[in-house]
Design a protein around this motif. Structure first.
Motif, PDB file in Angstrom:
ATOM      1  N   VAL A 105      28.556  31.925  22.975  1.00 55.45           N
ATOM      2  CA  VAL A 105      29.892  31.264  21.723  1.00 55.45           C
ATOM      3  C   VAL A 105      30.810  31.043  22.269  1.00 55.45           C
ATOM      4  O   VAL A 105      31.686  30.020  21.303  1.00 55.45           O
ATOM      5  CB  VAL A 105      29.085  31.693  20.799  1.00 55.45           C
ATOM      6  N   ALA A 106      31.516  32.701  22.656  1.00 58.99           N
ATOM      7  CA  ALA A 106      33.264  32.758  23.369  1.00 58.99           C
ATOM      8  C   ALA A 106      33.179  31.059  24.560  1.00 58.99           C
ATOM      9  O   ALA A 106      34.447  31.073  24.127  1.00 58.99           O
ATOM     10  CB  ALA A 106      33.249  33.549  23.396  1.00 58.99           C
ATOM     11  N   TRP A 107      32.156  31.418  25.299  1.00 53.91           N
ATOM     12  CA  TRP A 107      32.659  29.752  26.058  1.00 53.91           C
ATOM     13  C   TRP A 107      32.628  28.785  25.538  1.00 53.91           C
ATOM     14  O   TRP A 107      33.478  27.561  25.669  1.00 53.91           O
ATOM     15  CB  TRP A 107      31.663  29.925  27.260  1.00 53.91           C
ATOM     16  N   THR A 108      32.425  28.324  24.212  1.00 52.98           N
ATOM     17  CA  THR A 108      32.216  27.002  23.817  1.00 52.98           C
ATOM     18  C   THR A 108      34.196  26.493  23.221  1.00 52.98           C
ATOM     19  O   THR A 108      34.778  25.940  23.264  1.00 52.98           O
ATOM     20  CB  THR A 108      31.515  26.337  22.404  1.00 52.98           C
ATOM     21  N   SER A 109      34.759  28.050  23.403  1.00 48.86           N
ATOM     22  CA  SER A 109      36.462  27.565  22.361  1.00 48.86           C
ATOM     23  C   SER A 109      36.854  27.852  23.964  1.00 48.86           C
ATOM     24  O   SER A 109      38.620  28.191  23.432  1.00 48.86           O
ATOM     25  CB  SER A 109      35.995  28.056  21.432  1.00 48.86           C
ATOM     26  N   LYS A 110      36.352  27.917  24.582  1.00 47.10           N
ATOM     27  CA  LYS A 110      37.507  27.878  25.665  1.00 47.10           C
ATOM     28  C   LYS A 110      38.245  26.656  26.120  1.00 47.10           C
ATOM     29  O   LYS A 110      37.666  25.543  25.974  1.00 47.10           O
ATOM     30  CB  LYS A 110      36.599  28.213  27.385  1.00 47.10           C
ATOM     31  N   GLY A 111      39.881  26.636  26.512  1.00 48.31           N
ATOM     32  CA  GLY A 111      40.062  24.857  26.367  1.00 48.31           C
ATOM     33  C   GLY A 111      39.454  24.135  27.547  1.00 48.31           C
ATOM     34  O   GLY A 111      39.157  23.102  27.097  1.00 48.31           O
TER      35      GLY A 111
END
Length: 131
Positions: A105-111
């Protein structure tokens, strides 16, 4: 006298509004007929130019999927089904930050992940109009 404020339980009302709008939208897609000429939500790019945007066919695809027509849903917009897992995880992380403790989930918010997905959607928008 200084007035102190405490966080209210109503701070998360926004999420309930989004969920309510999503439920109403999904009910409209289930009971409506997005493939008809009278469907109120038409793609403005397609109406003006005849070109399909990366999301064209998404409403019809979701309608078909809700009625169990998986092949037809894929036919309407295959790019949507490739992007859907990413978009679902990104939305989950954006709306409920506690879910960002999970790496995927956190990966998807990376630029770079957002830029890659946006680039893929743009490429899909071009490719679907060439063939």
């Amino acid at each position: 006298m200084e007035k102190t404020t405490t966080p209210s339980n109503g701070a998360n009302h926004g999420i309930f509004v989004v969920i309510g709008v999503a439920v109403v939208g999904l009910a409209a897609l289930y009971f409506g007929t997005p493939a008809s000429e009278t469907w109120p939500l038409q793609c403005p790019l397609f109406a003006l130019t005849g070109w399909q945007c990366p999301l064209c066919g998404s409403q019809r695809a979701i309608h078909a999927l809700m009625h169990g027509h998986i092949g037809q849903a894929w036919h309407y917009n295959p790019g949507l089904w490739v992007a859907a897992p990413f978009l679902a995880l990104w939305t989950l992380g954006a709306m409920m930050p506690q879910w960002n403790r999970f790496r995927i989930v956190a990966w998807t918010s990376k630029g770079w992940a957002l830029a890659t997905m946006a680039g893929m959607m743009m490429v899909w928008g071009v490719v679907r109009n060439l063939f």
